[in-house]
Design a protein around this motif. Structure first.
Motif, mmCIF file in Angstrom:
data_model
loop_
_atom_site.group_PDB
_atom_site.id
_atom_site.type_symbol
_atom_site.label_atom_id
_atom_site.label_comp_id
_atom_site.label_asym_id
_atom_site.label_seq_id
_atom_site.Cartn_x
_atom_site.Cartn_y
_atom_site.Cartn_z
ATOM 1 N N ALA A 96 0.763 -1.208 0.091
ATOM 2 C CA ALA A 96 0.008 0.084 0.111
ATOM 3 C C ALA A 96 0.825 1.214 0.058
ATOM 4 C CB ALA A 96 -0.862 -0.018 1.328
ATOM 5 N N ARG A 97 2.120 1.193 0.965
ATOM 6 C CA ARG A 97 2.953 2.415 0.745
ATOM 7 C C ARG A 97 3.459 2.755 -0.642
ATOM 8 N NH1 ARG A 97 5.389 1.428 6.720
ATOM 9 N NH2 ARG A 97 3.629 2.309 7.987
ATOM 10 N N TYR A 98 3.973 1.416 -1.214
ATOM 11 C CA TYR A 98 4.568 1.541 -2.603
ATOM 12 C C TYR A 98 3.502 2.287 -3.584
ATOM 13 C CZ TYR A 98 5.601 0.013 -7.313
ATOM 14 O OH TYR A 98 5.846 0.139 -8.426
ATOM 15 N N ILE A 99 2.468 1.928 -3.372
ATOM 16 C CA ILE A 99 1.271 2.382 -4.522
ATOM 17 C C ILE A 99 1.069 3.914 -4.120
ATOM 18 C CG2 ILE A 99 -1.072 2.312 -5.053
ATOM 19 C CD1 ILE A 99 -0.992 -0.842 -4.814
ATOM 20 N N VAL A 100 0.845 4.309 -2.806
ATOM 21 C CA VAL A 100 0.712 5.646 -2.395
ATOM 22 C C VAL A 100 1.765 6.564 -2.746
ATOM 23 C CG1 VAL A 100 0.262 7.213 -0.473
ATOM 24 C CG2 VAL A 100 -1.428 5.155 -1.016
ATOM 25 N N ALA A 101 2.906 5.983 -2.725
ATOM 26 C CA ALA A 101 4.164 6.708 -2.807
ATOM 27 C C ALA A 101 4.280 7.017 -4.412
ATOM 28 C CB ALA A 101 5.362 6.109 -2.090
ATOM 29 N N ASN A 102 3.946 6.642 -5.364
ATOM 30 C CA ASN A 102 3.893 6.674 -6.703
ATOM 31 C C ASN A 102 4.099 8.090 -7.223
ATOM 32 O OD1 ASN A 102 4.806 3.925 -7.477
ATOM 33 N ND2 ASN A 102 2.828 3.429 -8.009
ATOM 34 N N PRO A 103 2.820 8.840 -6.944
ATOM 35 C CA PRO A 103 2.832 10.206 -7.288
ATOM 36 C C PRO A 103 4.017 10.991 -6.716
ATOM 37 C CG PRO A 103 0.805 9.435 -6.745
ATOM 38 C CD PRO A 103 1.600 8.379 -6.058
ATOM 39 N N LEU A 104 4.394 10.729 -5.609
ATOM 40 C CA LEU A 104 5.441 11.451 -4.746
ATOM 41 C C LEU A 104 6.783 11.118 -5.572
ATOM 42 C CD1 LEU A 104 6.501 13.054 -2.540
ATOM 43 C CD2 LEU A 104 6.921 11.203 -1.333
ATOM 44 N N LEU A 108 4.865 14.274 -9.090
ATOM 45 C CA LEU A 108 3.438 14.944 -9.295
ATOM 46 C C LEU A 108 3.142 15.591 -8.219
ATOM 47 C CD1 LEU A 108 1.994 11.715 -11.348
ATOM 48 C CD2 LEU A 108 2.822 14.102 -11.889
ATOM 49 N N VAL A 109 3.391 15.232 -6.876
ATOM 50 C CA VAL A 109 3.208 15.866 -5.666
ATOM 51 C C VAL A 109 4.215 16.037 -4.709
ATOM 52 C CG1 VAL A 109 0.658 14.867 -5.359
ATOM 53 C CG2 VAL A 109 2.615 13.704 -4.542
ATOM 54 N N ARG A 110 4.300 17.312 -3.830
ATOM 55 C CA ARG A 110 5.191 17.414 -3.014
ATOM 56 C C ARG A 110 5.126 16.694 -1.690
ATOM 57 N NH1 ARG A 110 6.498 23.937 -2.823
ATOM 58 N NH2 ARG A 110 6.858 24.085 -5.173
ATOM 59 N N SER A 111 3.987 16.190 -1.457
ATOM 60 C CA SER A 111 3.757 15.545 -0.284
ATOM 61 C C SER A 111 2.777 14.207 -0.173
ATOM 62 C CB SER A 111 3.665 16.357 1.029
ATOM 63 O OG SER A 111 3.023 15.636 2.075
ATOM 64 N N PRO A 116 -4.669 12.616 -3.315
ATOM 65 C CA PRO A 116 -6.005 12.512 -2.856
ATOM 66 C C PRO A 116 -6.275 11.103 -2.154
ATOM 67 C CG PRO A 116 -6.156 12.590 -5.110
ATOM 68 C CD PRO A 116 -4.745 12.889 -4.734
ATOM 69 N N HIS A 117 -5.530 10.125 -2.590
ATOM 70 C CA HIS A 117 -5.867 8.828 -2.260
ATOM 71 C C HIS A 117 -5.046 8.035 -1.315
ATOM 72 C CE1 HIS A 117 -8.736 8.790 -5.644
ATOM 73 N NE2 HIS A 117 -7.947 9.035 -6.198
#
Length: 123
Positions: A96-104, A108-111, A116-117
């Motif tokens: 789950a952490r791997y997936i959520v960290a993809n945009p970082l 694409l995001v700073r944090s 949003p997910h």
């Protein structure tokens, strides 16, 4: 993966109700239709439908919604998808952490909190 080889993704695929899966699908020709969700990774617990049915419904419904929203790109999705059934010894939190960290990781995001997910049920 070229279309001619996409059949290899289906080899050995088995839909097991109650099993957790990490699924990956990609927009057609990797077009940035979602800006922050392509390629799109999911962590799901399979219930009463097969992986094939789940992905077919997802791709169909999102394509319809995107076209209603004015996204004229056709097709929306590349054919096929990848799945990874989590083993009992695998840590769901790590996946789950791997997936959520993809945009970082993609910048694409700073944090993580800007995504949003980020607040997944498994974190």
């Amino acid at each position: 993966m070229p279309l001619a080889e996409s059949h290899r993704l289906r080899r050995g695929r088995f839909s097991e109700p109650g099993r957790l899966y990490m699924l990956t699908t990609i927009t057609h020709q990797r077009k940035p239709l979602f800006h922050d969700l392509a390629p799109l990774h999911w962590l799901i617990e399979l219930k009463e439908v097969t992986l094939r049915t789940l992905m077919r419904r997802f791709k169909s419904r999102t394509a319809i919604a995107l076209r209603k929203a004015g996204i004229g790109h056709k097709p929306i999705w590349q054919s096929g998808y990848q799945d990874h059934a989590l083993r009992r010894e695998e840590c769901v939190v790590h996946v789950a952490r791997y997936i959520v960290a993809n945009p970082l990781r993609a910048g694409l995001v700073r944090s993580i909190r800007d995504y949003p997910h980020w607040d997944a049920v498994w974190l």
